[in-house]
Design an enzyme around this catalytic site. Structure first.
Site, PDB file in Angstrom:
ATOM      1  CG  ASP A   1       1.486  93.955   2.372  1.00  0.00           C
ATOM      2  OD1 ASP A   1       2.713  93.390   2.567  1.00  0.00           O
ATOM      3  OD2 ASP A   1       1.655  94.817   1.691  1.00  0.00           O
TER       4      ASP A   1
ATOM      5  CD  GLU B   1     -10.024  90.915  21.395  1.00  0.00           C
ATOM      6  OE1 GLU B   1     -10.489  90.707  22.408  1.00  0.00           O
ATOM      7  OE2 GLU B   1      -9.472  92.183  21.250  1.00  0.00           O
TER       8      GLU B   1
END
Length: 234
Positions: free
Chosen positions: A91, A105
């Site tokens: 969100d 990552e």
């Protein structure tokens, strides 16, 4: 019963420092090189942690924004000259089509993966770049990890590509970097005497440590790097 997140555990923090992921700065620099010219680009580090990648984005001339759920890590990231905020990647508190780059990552596997990909596509401009690195399963997928970690939701690489393409991205590059994961694992083994010793240091429990070893043996974790771009909406 699961313990806290692997990346926040003292054995991992002590060894990896602010990087908090296999591959470290080497893999991040490769991702940024593959992402193309970044000078002036508006970039999101999705799951920015302590801010190590935010600093590299700034070094490449990007205007960097970092989001993470972990308030303690964000306090460390506050030392980097970049805007940071606490937010759920499913969100994003960002307007549509506002970013040139989303970099994520070893965080995606910790999330509601399809919702997060949809959010990445929403906030990227058409043609904007997605740079994604995470763990994948080279063997059997298993959720029997005693620690919340990027291994637990790992899927095979074909599923990764299907999910990314299904979210509205064209895949430009996908690379295997499992050797960097193996190097990190070998370093942990060297420091703790064995893989079991490492997991026992993380969990504090020999039974949970054995569960992690068994799950690792079954799933055979690998590390991938993926670069894609947001398709035009027709």
């Amino acid at each position: 019963m699961r313990t806290n997140e692997l990346y926040a555990s003292p054995p991992v923090r002590k060894f990896l420092g602010p990087v908090l992921r296999p591959g470290g700065e080497r893999l991040t620099r490769l991702m940024l090189a593959l992402a193309g010219p970044l000078h002036g680009a508006l970039a999101l580090d999705a799951g920015c942690g302590c801010g190590a990648t935010l600093a590299l984005l700034r070094e490449h001339g990007a205007r960097a924004v970092g989001l993470d759920l972990n308030a303690a890590l964000l306090r460390e990231a506050g030392d980097v000259d970049a805007r940071v905020a606490q937010a759920d990647l499913a969100d994003l508190p960002l307007p549509d089509a506002c970013l040139d780059l989303v970099l994520c990552e070893c965080v995606w596997n910790l999330t509601d993966k399809e919702r997060v990909l949809a959010e990445f596509r929403r906030v990227l401009r058409p043609g904007g770049t997605l740079a994604l690195a995470d763990i994948y399963a080279r063997g059997c997928r298993t959720g029997d990890w005693p620690v919340r970690c990027c291994f637990a939701q790992a899927t095979d690489l074909q599923t990764v590509m299907e999910q990314v393409a299904g979210a509205g991205f064209e895949i430009d590059v996908i690379e295997e970097h499992t050797e960097l994961l193996k190097k990190t694992a070998a370093d942990f083994v060297f420091r703790h005497g064995s893989l079991h010793g490492f997991w026992q240091a993380v969990t504090g429990d020999p039974v949970l440590a054995q569960m992690a070893c068994d799950a690792s043996r079954a799933s055979k974790p690998g590390l991938f790097l993926l670069i894609g771009h947001a398709r035009e909406v027709t």
